[in-house]
Design a protein around this motif. Structure first.
Motif, PDB file in Angstrom:
ATOM      1  N   GLY A  91       0.799  -1.165  -0.017  1.00  0.00           N
ATOM      2  CA  GLY A  91      -0.058   0.065  -0.069  1.00  0.00           C
ATOM      3  C   GLY A  91       0.941   1.185   0.229  1.00  0.00           C
ATOM      4  O   GLY A  91       0.186   2.320   0.201  1.00  0.00           O
ATOM      5  N   GLN A  92       2.151   1.182  -0.221  1.00  0.00           N
ATOM      6  CA  GLN A  92       2.850   2.460  -0.309  1.00  0.00           C
ATOM      7  C   GLN A  92       3.829   2.462  -1.417  1.00  0.00           C
ATOM      8  O   GLN A  92       4.517   1.365  -1.542  1.00  0.00           O
ATOM      9  N   ALA A  93       3.970   3.548  -1.910  1.00  0.00           N
ATOM     10  CA  ALA A  93       5.107   3.935  -2.986  1.00  0.00           C
ATOM     11  C   ALA A  93       5.337   5.229  -3.006  1.00  0.00           C
ATOM     12  O   ALA A  93       4.516   6.108  -3.333  1.00  0.00           O
ATOM     13  N   PRO A  94       6.459   5.734  -2.554  1.00  0.00           N
ATOM     14  CA  PRO A  94       7.550   4.751  -2.044  1.00  0.00           C
ATOM     15  C   PRO A  94       7.353   4.270  -0.835  1.00  0.00           C
ATOM     16  O   PRO A  94       6.384   4.641  -0.247  1.00  0.00           O
ATOM     17  N   CYS A  95       7.943   3.421  -0.171  1.00  0.00           N
ATOM     18  CA  CYS A  95       7.947   2.700   0.986  1.00  0.00           C
ATOM     19  C   CYS A  95       8.468   3.914   2.152  1.00  0.00           C
ATOM     20  O   CYS A  95       9.222   4.762   1.684  1.00  0.00           O
ATOM     21  N   ILE A  96       7.555   3.987   3.128  1.00  0.00           N
ATOM     22  CA  ILE A  96       8.061   5.014   4.198  1.00  0.00           C
ATOM     23  C   ILE A  96       8.645   4.675   5.255  1.00  0.00           C
ATOM     24  O   ILE A  96       8.270   3.573   5.939  1.00  0.00           O
ATOM     25  N   PHE A  97       9.738   5.173   5.604  1.00  0.00           N
ATOM     26  CA  PHE A  97      10.443   4.568   6.878  1.00  0.00           C
ATOM     27  C   PHE A  97      10.175   5.438   7.981  1.00  0.00           C
ATOM     28  O   PHE A  97      10.418   6.579   7.796  1.00  0.00           O
ATOM     29  N   ASP A  98       9.430   4.714   9.026  1.00  0.00           N
ATOM     30  CA  ASP A  98       9.116   5.441  10.346  1.00  0.00           C
ATOM     31  C   ASP A  98       9.775   5.018  11.460  1.00  0.00           C
ATOM     32  O   ASP A  98       9.425   4.977  12.404  1.00  0.00           O
ATOM     33  N   GLY A  99      11.354   4.623  11.312  1.00  0.00           N
ATOM     34  CA  GLY A  99      11.862   4.239  12.344  1.00  0.00           C
ATOM     35  C   GLY A  99      11.878   2.442  12.551  1.00  0.00           C
ATOM     36  O   GLY A  99      12.643   2.107  13.602  1.00  0.00           O
TER      37      GLY A  99
ATOM     38  N   LEU B  16      25.842   0.765   0.062  1.00  0.00           N
ATOM     39  CA  LEU B  16      26.081  -0.264   0.798  1.00  0.00           C
ATOM     40  C   LEU B  16      25.557  -1.556   0.925  1.00  0.00           C
ATOM     41  O   LEU B  16      24.173  -1.780   0.450  1.00  0.00           O
ATOM     42  N   THR B  17      26.084  -2.603   0.646  1.00  0.00           N
ATOM     43  CA  THR B  17      25.600  -3.958   0.379  1.00  0.00           C
ATOM     44  C   THR B  17      25.101  -4.591   1.651  1.00  0.00           C
ATOM     45  O   THR B  17      25.921  -4.878   2.437  1.00  0.00           O
ATOM     46  N   LEU B  18      24.076  -5.009   1.727  1.00  0.00           N
ATOM     47  CA  LEU B  18      23.580  -5.625   3.090  1.00  0.00           C
ATOM     48  C   LEU B  18      24.122  -7.082   2.799  1.00  0.00           C
ATOM     49  O   LEU B  18      23.944  -7.745   2.085  1.00  0.00           O
ATOM     50  N   PRO B  19      24.146  -7.720   4.387  1.00  0.00           N
ATOM     51  CA  PRO B  19      24.684  -8.922   4.455  1.00  0.00           C
ATOM     52  C   PRO B  19      23.161  -9.631   4.286  1.00  0.00           C
ATOM     53  O   PRO B  19      22.090  -9.176   4.363  1.00  0.00           O
ATOM     54  N   SER B  20      23.530 -10.838   3.381  1.00  0.00           N
ATOM     55  CA  SER B  20      22.290 -11.804   3.140  1.00  0.00           C
ATOM     56  C   SER B  20      22.540 -13.079   3.989  1.00  0.00           C
ATOM     57  O   SER B  20      23.534 -13.356   4.593  1.00  0.00           O
ATOM     58  N   HIS B  21      21.638 -14.023   3.842  1.00  0.00           N
ATOM     59  CA  HIS B  21      21.494 -15.281   4.653  1.00  0.00           C
ATOM     60  C   HIS B  21      22.172 -16.190   3.844  1.00  0.00           C
ATOM     61  O   HIS B  21      22.478 -16.168   2.736  1.00  0.00           O
ATOM     62  N   MET B  22      22.722 -17.208   4.500  1.00  0.00           N
ATOM     63  CA  MET B  22      23.343 -18.542   3.994  1.00  0.00           C
ATOM     64  C   MET B  22      22.275 -19.154   3.032  1.00  0.00           C
ATOM     65  O   MET B  22      21.004 -19.232   3.721  1.00  0.00           O
ATOM     66  N   PHE B  23      22.718 -19.810   2.087  1.00  0.00           N
ATOM     67  CA  PHE B  23      21.775 -20.490   1.181  1.00  0.00           C
ATOM     68  C   PHE B  23      21.822 -22.181   1.811  1.00  0.00           C
ATOM     69  O   PHE B  23      22.729 -22.352   2.168  1.00  0.00           O
ATOM     70  N   ASP B  24      20.729 -22.728   1.772  1.00  0.00           N
ATOM     71  CA  ASP B  24      20.441 -24.217   2.215  1.00  0.00           C
ATOM     72  C   ASP B  24      20.349 -24.954   0.827  1.00  0.00           C
ATOM     73  O   ASP B  24      19.154 -25.022   0.194  1.00  0.00           O
TER      74      ASP B  24
ATOM     75  N   SER C  39      18.257  -0.122  11.449  1.00  0.00           N
ATOM     76  CA  SER C  39      19.382   0.516  11.939  1.00  0.00           C
ATOM     77  C   SER C  39      20.247   1.051  10.368  1.00  0.00           C
ATOM     78  O   SER C  39      20.809   2.207  10.313  1.00  0.00           O
ATOM     79  N   TYR C  40      20.152   0.305   9.100  1.00  0.00           N
ATOM     80  CA  TYR C  40      20.679   0.826   8.212  1.00  0.00           C
ATOM     81  C   TYR C  40      20.073   2.036   7.637  1.00  0.00           C
ATOM     82  O   TYR C  40      20.733   3.067   7.176  1.00  0.00           O
ATOM     83  N   LEU C  41      18.900   2.230   7.763  1.00  0.00           N
ATOM     84  CA  LEU C  41      18.115   3.214   7.321  1.00  0.00           C
ATOM     85  C   LEU C  41      18.405   4.539   8.310  1.00  0.00           C
ATOM     86  O   LEU C  41      18.346   5.816   7.977  1.00  0.00           O
ATOM     87  N   GLU C  42      18.520   4.344   9.576  1.00  0.00           N
ATOM     88  CA  GLU C  42      18.580   5.538  10.527  1.00  0.00           C
ATOM     89  C   GLU C  42      20.122   6.074  10.423  1.00  0.00           C
ATOM     90  O   GLU C  42      20.325   7.327  10.483  1.00  0.00           O
ATOM     91  N   ALA C  43      20.965   5.199   9.875  1.00  0.00           N
ATOM     92  CA  ALA C  43      22.203   5.556   9.896  1.00  0.00           C
ATOM     93  C   ALA C  43      22.466   6.600   8.525  1.00  0.00           C
ATOM     94  O   ALA C  43      23.357   7.474   8.257  1.00  0.00           O
TER      95      ALA C  43
ATOM     96  N   ALA D 280      14.601   9.807   9.777  1.00  0.00           N
ATOM     97  CA  ALA D 280      13.169  10.347   9.156  1.00  0.00           C
ATOM     98  C   ALA D 280      13.264  11.118   7.902  1.00  0.00           C
ATOM     99  O   ALA D 280      12.446  11.535   7.275  1.00  0.00           O
ATOM    100  N   SER D 281      14.565  11.493   7.437  1.00  0.00           N
ATOM    101  CA  SER D 281      15.001  12.285   6.482  1.00  0.00           C
ATOM    102  C   SER D 281      15.601  11.341   5.447  1.00  0.00           C
ATOM    103  O   SER D 281      15.953  12.039   4.251  1.00  0.00           O
ATOM    104  N   ALA D 282      15.611  10.213   5.400  1.00  0.00           N
ATOM    105  CA  ALA D 282      16.086   9.220   4.465  1.00  0.00           C
ATOM    106  C   ALA D 282      15.518   9.384   3.183  1.00  0.00           C
ATOM    107  O   ALA D 282      14.589   9.453   2.924  1.00  0.00           O
ATOM    108  N   ASP D 283      16.398   9.195   2.195  1.00  0.00           N
ATOM    109  CA  ASP D 283      16.013   9.181   0.634  1.00  0.00           C
ATOM    110  C   ASP D 283      16.928   7.899   0.123  1.00  0.00           C
ATOM    111  O   ASP D 283      18.095   8.299  -0.486  1.00  0.00           O
TER     112      ASP D 283
END
Length: 169
Positions: free
Chosen positions: A38-46, A88-96, A121-125, A129-132
Protein backbone atom coordinates in the motif's frame (compact mmCIF):
# COMPACT_ATOMS: atom_id res chain seq x y z
CA UNK A 1 52.57 -1.37 -36.11
CA UNK A 2 52.39 0.18 -32.63
CA UNK A 3 49.36 2.20 -33.69
CA UNK A 4 47.59 -0.97 -34.88
CA UNK A 5 48.30 -2.69 -31.58
CA UNK A 6 47.11 0.38 -29.65
CA UNK A 7 43.98 0.52 -31.82
CA UNK A 8 43.23 -3.17 -31.17
CA UNK A 9 43.71 -2.70 -27.44
CA UNK A 10 41.51 0.42 -27.45
CA UNK A 11 38.76 -1.35 -29.42
CA UNK A 12 38.88 -4.32 -27.04
CA UNK A 13 38.64 -1.97 -24.06
CA UNK A 14 35.70 -0.11 -25.63
CA UNK A 15 33.85 -3.39 -26.26
CA UNK A 16 34.34 -4.32 -22.60
CA UNK A 17 32.97 -0.93 -21.53
CA UNK A 18 30.01 -1.23 -23.88
CA UNK A 19 29.23 -4.70 -22.55
CA UNK A 20 28.58 -3.06 -19.19
CA UNK A 21 25.94 -0.84 -20.84
CA UNK A 22 23.90 -3.80 -22.04
CA UNK A 23 20.98 -4.83 -19.85
CA UNK A 24 22.55 -7.69 -17.90
CA UNK A 25 20.12 -7.35 -15.01
CA UNK A 26 17.20 -9.22 -16.41
CA UNK A 27 16.24 -12.76 -17.18
CA UNK A 28 13.82 -12.94 -20.14
CA UNK A 29 11.83 -15.69 -18.39
CA UNK A 30 10.86 -13.57 -15.37
CA UNK A 31 9.49 -10.18 -14.42
CA UNK A 32 10.59 -9.10 -10.94
CA UNK A 33 9.03 -6.24 -8.97
CA UNK A 34 9.16 -5.16 -5.32
CA UNK A 35 7.02 -2.95 -3.14
CA UNK A 36 5.76 -2.17 0.33
CA UNK A 37 2.12 -2.98 0.95
CA UNK A 38 0.00 0.00 0.00
CA UNK A 39 2.94 2.41 -0.21
CA UNK A 40 4.94 3.83 -3.07
CA UNK A 41 7.55 4.80 -2.11
CA UNK A 42 8.06 2.82 1.09
CA UNK A 43 7.91 5.06 4.16
CA UNK A 44 10.56 4.64 6.85
CA UNK A 45 9.12 5.47 10.27
CA UNK A 46 11.90 4.08 12.45
CA UNK A 47 10.88 0.45 12.04
CA UNK A 48 12.18 -2.27 9.78
CA UNK A 49 11.03 -1.99 6.15
CA UNK A 50 9.07 -5.09 5.18
CA UNK A 51 8.39 -5.59 1.48
CA UNK A 52 7.30 -8.19 -1.03
CA UNK A 53 9.17 -9.27 -4.14
CA UNK A 54 7.00 -10.63 -6.93
CA UNK A 55 8.40 -13.00 -9.55
CA UNK A 56 6.20 -13.56 -12.60
CA UNK A 57 6.77 -16.23 -15.25
CA UNK A 58 6.63 -14.46 -18.61
CA UNK A 59 7.46 -17.57 -20.64
CA UNK A 60 4.90 -19.57 -22.60
CA UNK A 61 5.68 -22.68 -20.54
CA UNK A 62 5.97 -23.62 -16.88
CA UNK A 63 9.17 -23.00 -14.96
CA UNK A 64 10.47 -25.07 -12.05
CA UNK A 65 11.72 -22.57 -9.48
CA UNK A 66 13.57 -23.41 -6.22
CA UNK A 67 11.26 -21.00 -4.39
CA UNK A 68 11.97 -22.19 -0.83
CA UNK A 69 15.71 -22.00 -1.51
CA UNK A 70 15.27 -18.38 -2.67
CA UNK A 71 13.00 -17.50 0.28
CA UNK A 72 15.45 -18.99 2.79
CA UNK A 73 18.49 -17.20 1.34
CA UNK A 74 16.67 -13.98 0.58
CA UNK A 75 17.57 -11.35 -1.97
CA UNK A 76 20.84 -9.57 -2.59
CA UNK A 77 20.26 -5.92 -1.59
CA UNK A 78 22.40 -2.84 -2.22
CA UNK A 79 21.27 0.43 -0.65
CA UNK A 80 22.00 3.69 -2.48
CA UNK A 81 21.69 6.99 -0.62
CA UNK A 82 20.08 9.31 -3.17
CA UNK A 83 21.49 12.43 -1.49
CA UNK A 84 25.14 11.47 -0.97
CA UNK A 85 25.56 8.73 -3.60
CA UNK A 86 26.95 6.35 -0.94
CA UNK A 87 26.06 2.70 -1.24
CA UNK A 88 26.08 -0.31 1.06
CA UNK A 89 25.66 -4.00 0.33
CA UNK A 90 23.51 -5.64 3.00
CA UNK A 91 24.49 -9.02 4.39
CA UNK A 92 22.36 -11.89 3.13
CA UNK A 93 21.46 -15.22 4.64
CA UNK A 94 23.30 -18.42 3.94
CA UNK A 95 21.70 -20.62 1.31
CA UNK A 96 20.54 -24.15 2.13
CA UNK A 97 21.46 -26.47 -0.75
CA UNK A 98 19.05 -29.13 0.54
CA UNK A 99 16.18 -26.85 -0.53
CA UNK A 100 17.25 -26.95 -4.19
CA UNK A 101 15.36 -30.19 -4.75
CA UNK A 102 12.10 -28.60 -3.55
CA UNK A 103 10.85 -27.05 -6.79
CA UNK A 104 7.73 -24.95 -7.28
CA UNK A 105 6.03 -25.09 -10.66
CA UNK A 106 5.25 -21.56 -11.85
CA UNK A 107 2.76 -21.63 -14.73
CA UNK A 108 2.89 -19.11 -17.58
CA UNK A 109 1.69 -15.73 -16.32
CA UNK A 110 1.67 -16.91 -12.70
CA UNK A 111 3.45 -14.96 -9.95
CA UNK A 112 5.02 -16.06 -6.70
CA UNK A 113 6.09 -13.78 -3.87
CA UNK A 114 9.02 -13.58 -1.52
CA UNK A 115 8.97 -11.58 1.71
CA UNK A 116 12.03 -9.53 2.57
CA UNK A 117 13.05 -6.77 4.95
CA UNK A 118 15.66 -4.11 5.57
CA UNK A 119 16.71 -3.53 9.18
CA UNK A 120 15.95 -0.07 10.55
CA UNK A 121 19.56 0.48 11.66
CA UNK A 122 20.74 0.87 8.04
CA UNK A 123 18.16 3.56 7.32
CA UNK A 124 18.72 5.35 10.64
CA UNK A 125 22.40 5.68 9.72
CA UNK A 126 21.42 7.34 6.44
CA UNK A 127 19.14 10.05 7.69
CA UNK A 128 16.37 8.28 9.60
CA UNK A 129 13.17 10.30 9.15
CA UNK A 130 14.88 12.33 6.40
CA UNK A 131 16.29 9.31 4.53
CA UNK A 132 16.02 9.03 0.75
CA UNK A 133 17.29 5.63 -0.32
CA UNK A 134 16.95 3.34 -3.31
CA UNK A 135 17.29 -0.37 -2.57
CA UNK A 136 18.46 -2.41 -5.56
CA UNK A 137 17.01 -5.87 -5.04
CA UNK A 138 18.37 -8.83 -6.96
CA UNK A 139 17.29 -12.47 -6.96
CA UNK A 140 19.36 -15.36 -8.19
CA UNK A 141 19.36 -19.13 -7.86
CA UNK A 142 20.48 -22.28 -9.62
CA UNK A 143 17.83 -22.93 -12.27
CA UNK A 144 16.89 -25.86 -14.48
CA UNK A 145 18.94 -28.44 -12.60
CA UNK A 146 22.12 -26.38 -12.76
CA UNK A 147 24.42 -25.76 -9.82
CA UNK A 148 25.38 -22.31 -11.15
CA UNK A 149 23.52 -19.29 -9.88
CA UNK A 150 21.58 -17.48 -12.61
CA UNK A 151 19.97 -14.12 -12.36
CA UNK A 152 16.21 -14.26 -11.94
CA UNK A 153 15.77 -10.50 -11.92
CA UNK A 154 16.65 -7.14 -10.50
CA UNK A 155 14.40 -4.30 -9.42
CA UNK A 156 14.48 -1.12 -7.36
CA UNK A 157 12.58 -0.10 -4.25
CA UNK A 158 12.47 3.54 -3.17
CA UNK A 159 12.45 4.26 0.58
CA UNK A 160 11.96 7.70 2.08
CA UNK A 161 11.89 8.75 5.72
CA UNK A 162 8.60 10.00 7.16
CA UNK A 163 9.81 13.65 7.15
CA UNK A 164 11.00 13.40 3.55
CA UNK A 165 7.66 11.84 2.57
CA UNK A 166 5.74 14.77 4.09
CA UNK A 167 7.90 17.24 2.13
CA UNK A 168 7.17 15.35 -1.11
CA UNK A 169 3.46 14.94 -0.45
Amino acid sequence: MQRQIALCIAMGFISILNAGDRPMDRNPDFEVTAGCKGQAPCIFDGRRIDFEISVRNVRDSSIHLPLEFIRYGGPYIVLHDNRTQRHLTLPSHMFDGALLSNLTVVAPGQSVSISASIDASYLEAWGGASADVTAVVELGAPLEGSTEFRLIGKTELRIVGSKAARRQG
